[in-house]
Design an enzyme around this catalytic site. Sequence first.
Site, PDB file in Angstrom:
ATOM      1  N   ARG A 172     -18.571 -22.682 -17.018  1.00 23.51           N
ATOM      2  CA  ARG A 172     -18.058 -22.788 -15.655  1.00 23.51           C
ATOM      3  C   ARG A 172     -16.662 -22.182 -15.537  1.00 23.51           C
ATOM      4  NH1 ARG A 172     -19.779 -22.883 -10.521  1.00 23.51           N
ATOM      5  NH2 ARG A 172     -18.559 -24.269  -9.173  1.00 23.51           N
ATOM      6  N   ASP A 197     -13.530  -9.277  -3.446  1.00 18.36           N
ATOM      7  CA  ASP A 197     -14.635  -9.740  -4.289  1.00 18.36           C
ATOM      8  C   ASP A 197     -14.893  -8.689  -5.362  1.00 18.36           C
ATOM      9  OD1 ASP A 197     -16.985 -10.612  -5.450  1.00 18.36           O
ATOM     10  OD2 ASP A 197     -18.123 -10.714  -3.575  1.00 18.36           O
ATOM     11  N   SER A 215     -24.398 -14.176  -2.300  1.00 21.69           N
ATOM     12  CA  SER A 215     -24.455 -13.976  -3.748  1.00 21.69           C
ATOM     13  C   SER A 215     -25.913 -13.942  -4.213  1.00 21.69           C
ATOM     14  CB  SER A 215     -23.652 -15.086  -4.443  1.00 21.69           C
ATOM     15  OG  SER A 215     -23.481 -14.831  -5.803  1.00 21.69           O
ATOM     16  N   HIS A 254     -14.869 -13.596  -4.513  1.00 21.10           N
ATOM     17  CA  HIS A 254     -16.304 -13.790  -4.292  1.00 21.10           C
ATOM     18  C   HIS A 254     -16.598 -15.076  -3.531  1.00 21.10           C
ATOM     19  CE1 HIS A 254     -20.555 -13.277  -4.896  1.00 21.10           C
ATOM     20  NE2 HIS A 254     -20.659 -14.406  -5.580  1.00 21.10           N
TER      21      HIS A 254
END
Length: 379
Positions: A227, A323, A157, A356
């Site tokens: 979040r 992803d 990432s 992901h």
Amino acid sequence: MRLAFPEDSVGLVRPQMLHFSEPLTLACGRSLSDYELVYETYGELNAARSNAVLVCHALSGHHHAAGYHSPEDRKPGWWDSCIGPGKPIDTRRFFVVALNNLGGCNGSTGPGSLNPATARPYGADFPVVTVEDWVHSQARLADALGIQQWAAVIGGSLGGMQALQWTISYPERVRHCLAIASAPKLSAQNIAFNEVARQAILSDPEFHGGHFQEHGVIPRRGLMLARMVGHITYLSDDAMGEKFGRELKTDQLNYDFHSVEFQVESYLRYQGEEFSGRFDANTYLLMTKALDYFDPAAAHGDDLAKTLAVARADFCLMSFTTDWRFSPARSREIVDALIAAGKNVSYLEIDAPQGHDAFLMPIPRYLQGFASYMNRIAV
């Protein structure tokens, strides 16, 4: 108390800290007169100093990538599935360095650190940092450790973006680059998700313009919402459907707006609440901006092949089919550019339902491909 660690664990590890007194000029035009970086190491540096591997963390990551800080720890470091004896990043062969980046909230200089100019926490006054800034600070860490060249720089990432930047900023200091579930720059949709997360934090009354520490509070609600938004993007629709479906917490609906009725709601709230208790709101803002600003090809007329032409490393790109945050197509963009630039590149696309976050998980095909490439690296 834990009686023994798994045989393939690096075991007990101790964070270390280095202080840097030479000013670091940042892309934003400001500089840090001095700063500290917290890091951990696993394995042994060989006599030739040729087996060092740098692990770069993603948005909410840190220096504790493997092993345990205490026998009482319930969980190991965030990439323990990939680092250790017999694992893809095999500590019997490699000397592994993992750090907490500047602007972080796990010991390296960041918004929660004291500003030497004011003797108060930096808060919102901490300068905006970029992926390129991080790589420059990591190069200084390498210098301090006596490492002139990395056998590999590896990250998933946002960590993969750092690995790519290393091959551009310091091409002679990287032999192999592994960028996993990454991208050459963010899409408009990804920038939009980051902006929603930032606005959740900025609009929290407890944020106090970024100086919440001086008020003795934490913008928990804003961090929680940020979040929750982020976590949705880290999972695939299939994974969420398989794990939660439309399952209810109880046998009935409450017909209100305040109850937690669905299991997926409960999960997201738990993730948000847990995160808000351990992460710094200003750090979250900084990390998302670093993601947004990463676009190395912009300096070369958006020609990624031209941008990567300077690289001397061999490359390994890995992506995951479900992803949708950094889709396989984004990794293939990098692969195509590397081929056009005449670089050696390997590419593995893993069929995995986890989305992901798959790059953090012990998926057999992923670990097998990862290990296969790492075993080819001469030390």
